[in-house]
Scaffold this motif. Sequence first.
Motif, PDB file in Angstrom:
ATOM      1  N   SER A 278      39.690  42.583  62.512  1.00 48.04           N
ATOM      2  CA  SER A 278      40.212  41.602  61.568  1.00 48.04           C
ATOM      3  C   SER A 278      39.568  41.849  60.211  1.00 48.04           C
ATOM      4  O   SER A 278      38.350  42.026  60.106  1.00 48.04           O
ATOM      5  CB  SER A 278      39.891  40.195  62.062  1.00 48.04           C
ATOM      6  OG  SER A 278      40.314  39.232  61.122  1.00 48.04           O
ATOM      7  N   GLN A 279      40.373  41.895  59.180  1.00 45.86           N
ATOM      8  CA  GLN A 279      39.858  42.195  57.846  1.00 45.86           C
ATOM      9  C   GLN A 279      40.732  41.515  56.798  1.00 45.86           C
ATOM     10  O   GLN A 279      41.914  41.255  57.029  1.00 45.86           O
ATOM     11  CB  GLN A 279      39.818  43.713  57.609  1.00 45.86           C
ATOM     12  CG  GLN A 279      41.113  44.431  57.954  1.00 45.86           C
ATOM     13  CD  GLN A 279      40.910  45.919  58.129  1.00 45.86           C
ATOM     14  OE1 GLN A 279      40.256  46.578  57.320  1.00 45.86           O
ATOM     15  NE2 GLN A 279      41.483  46.469  59.182  1.00 45.86           N
ATOM     16  N   ARG A 280      40.127  41.256  55.651  1.00 44.33           N
ATOM     17  CA  ARG A 280      40.868  40.562  54.602  1.00 44.33           C
ATOM     18  C   ARG A 280      41.973  41.435  54.027  1.00 44.33           C
ATOM     19  O   ARG A 280      43.012  40.938  53.613  1.00 44.33           O
ATOM     20  CB  ARG A 280      39.902  40.149  53.486  1.00 44.33           C
ATOM     21  CG  ARG A 280      39.106  38.898  53.820  1.00 44.33           C
ATOM     22  CD  ARG A 280      38.148  38.528  52.731  1.00 44.33           C
ATOM     23  NE  ARG A 280      37.026  39.462  52.648  1.00 44.33           N
ATOM     24  CZ  ARG A 280      36.047  39.373  51.751  1.00 44.33           C
ATOM     25  NH1 ARG A 280      36.072  38.410  50.861  1.00 44.33           N
ATOM     26  NH2 ARG A 280      35.063  40.236  51.757  1.00 44.33           N
ATOM     27  N   TYR A 281      41.760  42.745  54.014  1.00 46.98           N
ATOM     28  CA  TYR A 281      42.768  43.650  53.482  1.00 46.98           C
ATOM     29  C   TYR A 281      43.084  44.696  54.536  1.00 46.98           C
ATOM     30  O   TYR A 281      42.191  45.415  54.987  1.00 46.98           O
ATOM     31  CB  TYR A 281      42.253  44.326  52.204  1.00 46.98           C
ATOM     32  CG  TYR A 281      43.180  45.398  51.708  1.00 46.98           C
ATOM     33  CD1 TYR A 281      44.362  45.068  51.051  1.00 46.98           C
ATOM     34  CD2 TYR A 281      42.895  46.752  51.928  1.00 46.98           C
ATOM     35  CE1 TYR A 281      45.226  46.051  50.615  1.00 46.98           C
ATOM     36  CE2 TYR A 281      43.751  47.733  51.502  1.00 46.98           C
ATOM     37  CZ  TYR A 281      44.924  47.375  50.838  1.00 46.98           C
ATOM     38  OH  TYR A 281      45.785  48.348  50.413  1.00 46.98           O
ATOM     39  N   THR A 282      44.345  44.782  54.956  1.00 49.72           N
ATOM     40  CA  THR A 282      44.787  45.793  55.912  1.00 49.72           C
ATOM     41  C   THR A 282      45.495  46.899  55.149  1.00 49.72           C
ATOM     42  O   THR A 282      46.523  46.643  54.504  1.00 49.72           O
ATOM     43  CB  THR A 282      45.738  45.194  56.959  1.00 49.72           C
ATOM     44  OG1 THR A 282      45.088  44.117  57.622  1.00 49.72           O
ATOM     45  CG2 THR A 282      46.155  46.246  57.982  1.00 49.72           C
ATOM     46  N   PRO A 283      44.985  48.137  55.188  1.00 51.19           N
ATOM     47  CA  PRO A 283      45.610  49.225  54.437  1.00 51.19           C
ATOM     48  C   PRO A 283      47.063  49.428  54.851  1.00 51.19           C
ATOM     49  O   PRO A 283      47.416  49.246  56.026  1.00 51.19           O
ATOM     50  CB  PRO A 283      44.756  50.445  54.808  1.00 51.19           C
ATOM     51  CG  PRO A 283      43.456  49.877  55.274  1.00 51.19           C
ATOM     52  CD  PRO A 283      43.787  48.574  55.912  1.00 51.19           C
ATOM     53  N   PRO A 284      47.929  49.792  53.899  1.00 53.44           N
ATOM     54  CA  PRO A 284      49.338  50.034  54.242  1.00 53.44           C
ATOM     55  C   PRO A 284      49.525  51.074  55.341  1.00 53.44           C
ATOM     56  O   PRO A 284      50.444  50.958  56.146  1.00 53.44           O
ATOM     57  CB  PRO A 284      49.934  50.522  52.913  1.00 53.44           C
ATOM     58  CG  PRO A 284      49.071  49.916  51.871  1.00 53.44           C
ATOM     59  CD  PRO A 284      47.683  49.911  52.451  1.00 53.44           C
TER      60      PRO A 284
END
Length: 310
Positions: A278-284
Amino acid sequence: MRGSDYAELKAFVTIVAHGNFARAAAELGMSASTLSQTIRALEARLGLRLLNRTTRSVSLTDAGERLHARFRPAMIEMEAAVRSVVDARDTPAGTLRVHLPSVAAATFLEPTLGRFHAAYPDIVLDVTIDGAVTDIVEAGYDVGARLGEFLEADMIAVQLGGEQRQLAVASPEYIARYGRPNVPGDLLQHHCINWRQPGGKGLYKWEFLKDNTWFSVAVNGPLIVSHREMALAAAVQGVGIAFWAEDLVRPLIEDGKLVPLLEEWCGTFPGWFLCYPSQRYTPPSLRAFVDFLRRDSRPAETARRNRNGS
């Protein structure tokens, strides 16, 4: 922080992740001797010993523990910030590090590689096929695959395909010579091919279902393997009874090379999941990979039928 400071600290965190200078050096693209010099320079600059090294292992000192606990989360956040800038474009791109057991790779990824590359030509998949249960975050992977029973509570999990089932199988020659087991307990009187999970010590106990209750049988036999492909090859040659995923043994059953056993005792269980932190930004690139496999991947048996035009 100077650029060299960050490089030294990243080298330190990478060594801790791998527990080994050679593997860490390979990931960082440098020689083990250069990496060793980098760590010595960091320790000299700090005036502290961070790692205890022997010819066989690497462990953290107390100072190393404290530095790793504070710096590793900061490094992950800094690298995520950089990735968020690099990946902030319309086309998903970059390298995606993937950790998969061989069964999940053969079932879900291999049949889709051509279509995935056609859809996302700018994504480089760096795939490691490894049956060991690995902390994908600690080892530096972006995404991995796990059976439902091995999912970690703090990971995002996306199911691939449906439920799974394992089958006991043996060759017609083996059955002609030794007969069939009628109940799982009969396996104790048979030659069975054992499996040890890579990195594990104990042998896998074969799991069966009766009246909605699971139970296991510790089998014995002339062969122990860490790759189940070898177990199937041995079963085809009459070495003993193997136990593996139905999707992968079914073609050998249809070809008459193996015979299913104890089918009424072989229950279904939650199958494979893609998992990632779980992370605030998920890479495209990660979003594209997960969405593609969830939407378009098919079990190997379905892919085989489509290739054969049936």
